[in-house]
Design a protein around this motif. Structure first.
Motif, PDB file in Angstrom:
ATOM      1  N   GLU A   4       0.809  -1.212   0.000  1.00 60.29           N
ATOM      2  CA  GLU A   4       0.000   0.000   0.000  1.00 60.29           C
ATOM      3  C   GLU A   4       0.847   1.269   0.000  1.00 60.29           C
ATOM      4  O   GLU A   4       0.331   2.360  -0.220  1.00 60.29           O
ATOM      5  N   ARG A   5       2.151   1.139   0.247  1.00 63.33           N
ATOM      6  CA  ARG A   5       3.000   2.305   0.312  1.00 63.33           C
ATOM      7  C   ARG A   5       3.210   2.884  -1.084  1.00 63.33           C
ATOM      8  O   ARG A   5       3.413   2.152  -2.053  1.00 63.33           O
ATOM      9  N   GLU A   6       3.158   4.210  -1.218  1.00 61.78           N
ATOM     10  CA  GLU A   6       3.374   4.838  -2.505  1.00 61.78           C
ATOM     11  C   GLU A   6       4.826   4.647  -2.943  1.00 61.78           C
ATOM     12  O   GLU A   6       5.739   4.578  -2.119  1.00 61.78           O
ATOM     13  N   HIS A   7       5.014   4.588  -4.265  1.00 65.50           N
ATOM     14  CA  HIS A   7       6.366   4.456  -4.800  1.00 65.50           C
ATOM     15  C   HIS A   7       7.155   5.734  -4.515  1.00 65.50           C
ATOM     16  O   HIS A   7       6.640   6.843  -4.636  1.00 65.50           O
ATOM     17  N   GLY A   8       8.363   5.569  -4.103  1.00 65.26           N
ATOM     18  CA  GLY A   8       9.215   6.701  -3.774  1.00 65.26           C
ATOM     19  C   GLY A   8      10.362   6.239  -2.903  1.00 65.26           C
ATOM     20  O   GLY A   8      10.658   5.029  -2.785  1.00 65.26           O
ATOM     21  N   ARG A  11       9.599   3.608  -0.142  1.00 68.45           N
ATOM     22  CA  ARG A  11       9.396   2.243  -0.630  1.00 68.45           C
ATOM     23  C   ARG A  11      10.718   1.623  -1.098  1.00 68.45           C
ATOM     24  O   ARG A  11      10.934   0.414  -0.973  1.00 68.45           O
ATOM     25  N   CYS A  17      11.836  -1.927  -3.236  1.00 67.15           N
ATOM     26  CA  CYS A  17      11.348  -1.772  -4.606  1.00 67.15           C
ATOM     27  C   CYS A  17      12.416  -1.069  -5.447  1.00 67.15           C
ATOM     28  O   CYS A  17      12.987  -0.055  -5.029  1.00 67.15           O
ATOM     29  N   VAL A  21      10.487   4.731 -10.551  1.00 64.29           N
ATOM     30  CA  VAL A  21      10.064   5.828  -9.672  1.00 64.29           C
ATOM     31  C   VAL A  21      10.835   5.785  -8.356  1.00 64.29           C
ATOM     32  O   VAL A  21      11.342   6.803  -7.869  1.00 64.29           O
ATOM     33  N   CYS A  22      10.938   4.611  -7.775  1.00 63.44           N
ATOM     34  CA  CYS A  22      11.645   4.488  -6.501  1.00 63.44           C
ATOM     35  C   CYS A  22      13.145   4.746  -6.678  1.00 63.44           C
ATOM     36  O   CYS A  22      13.782   5.389  -5.841  1.00 63.44           O
TER      37      CYS A  22
END
Length: 273
Positions: A4-8, A11, A17, A21-22
């Motif tokens: 559920e954690r946003e990519h960034g 994460r 990840c 994006v990450c």
């Protein structure tokens, strides 16, 4: 949770990840960190004590930890770690924390909107808003109906030493909607308007125009009846308009009279010499 954690950056670090994006967020973080370290402004941690004190202040104002976390946009467990540590891990309360987390918590204020609806608060602002509306002609039974209350319950609410947050917010919304409206357009009779104004005058209730929005909830504030309250001119305006004297004008007039007496005594002493 990881899914559920946003990519960034979070994460990338916490969930492993390695998507574009990450990875990009990680490279931006490293770049900014290097620049800050070179400039001598790198501050990865700040003292947690001011945040701990602020959380306790918010709790003393009847804000629960869950509410504080929701308003700040952070995980409640992170605030628990600041206050009490992690007993299940045998850790003491945090001494340091991330500056972003500290800034988010310190930005939370115990405003009415952030309190639970059933929280009891001071009735000062609620009473003043109702009194101001009555002073400009709104019959109390009309105001009670606007709030969905009976006149009896409405009167009881105004006499209590505390008022529920949901009632205070409802009265604030009513005040914002009615302060410049004509009671006649909502069914108030001329006789009812006259009675409301007369009753408010007998009670010494300040009208809408006497209160600024930024002071109406302040127990130490006084209404500005004349536009010059707190001065000797304001005292004279009270007299000429027949409005009740407010304490700032009484105090200003006392100072004015003492000044006159001092001037007369000085002139008398000079003549005698």
């Amino acid at each position: 949770m990881a899914g559920e954690r946003e990519h960034g950056y979070a994460r990338y670090r916490l969930d492993g990840c390695r998507c574009y994006v990450c990875g990009f967020a990680r490279s931006r973080y490293d770049e900014n960190r290097t620049k800050a370290m070179t400039a001598g402004t790198w501050q990865p941690w700040v003292d947690a004590e001011p945040v701990r004190v602020h959380i306790r202040h918010l709790q003393a104002c009847e804000m629960g930890l869950r509410t504080i976390a929701a308003v700040a946009g952070v995980d409640r467990k992170r605030l628990q770690a600041v206050l009490h540590g992690r007993p299940e891990r045998g850790t003491a309360p945090q001494e340091k924390m991330r500056p972003e987390l500290a800034a988010a918590v310190l930005a939370v204020e115990p405003s009415m909107e952030n309190l639970a609806p059933s929280t009891l608060v001071s009735p000062v602002g609620t009473r003043r808003r109702v009194q101001a509306l009555v002073a400009v002609g709104w019959p109390q039974h009309h105001l009670a109906g606007h709030l969905g209350m009976t006149p009896s319950n409405f009167g009881t609410m105004l006499r209590r030493p505390h008022v529920l947050v949901r009632r205070a917010l409802a009265v604030r919304a009513m005040y914002d909607a009615l302060w410049n409206a004509d009671p006649r357009e909502q069914g108030a009779t001329e006789a009812g308007i006259t009675r409301a104004k007369r009753y408010a005058a007998e009670c010494g209730w300040a009208p809408v125009g006497a209160w600024d929005d930024d002071v109406i909830d302040d127990p130490e504030a006084f209404p500005d009846w004349t536009g010059r309250c707190g001065t000797a001119d304001g005292y004279r305006d009270h007299y000429s308009s027949g409005t009740p004297y407010c304490e700032p004008c009484r105090a200003a007039f006392r100072v004015y009279r003492r000044g006159l007496r001092h001037a007369r005594n000085t002139i008398g002493a000079e003549k005698a010499a």
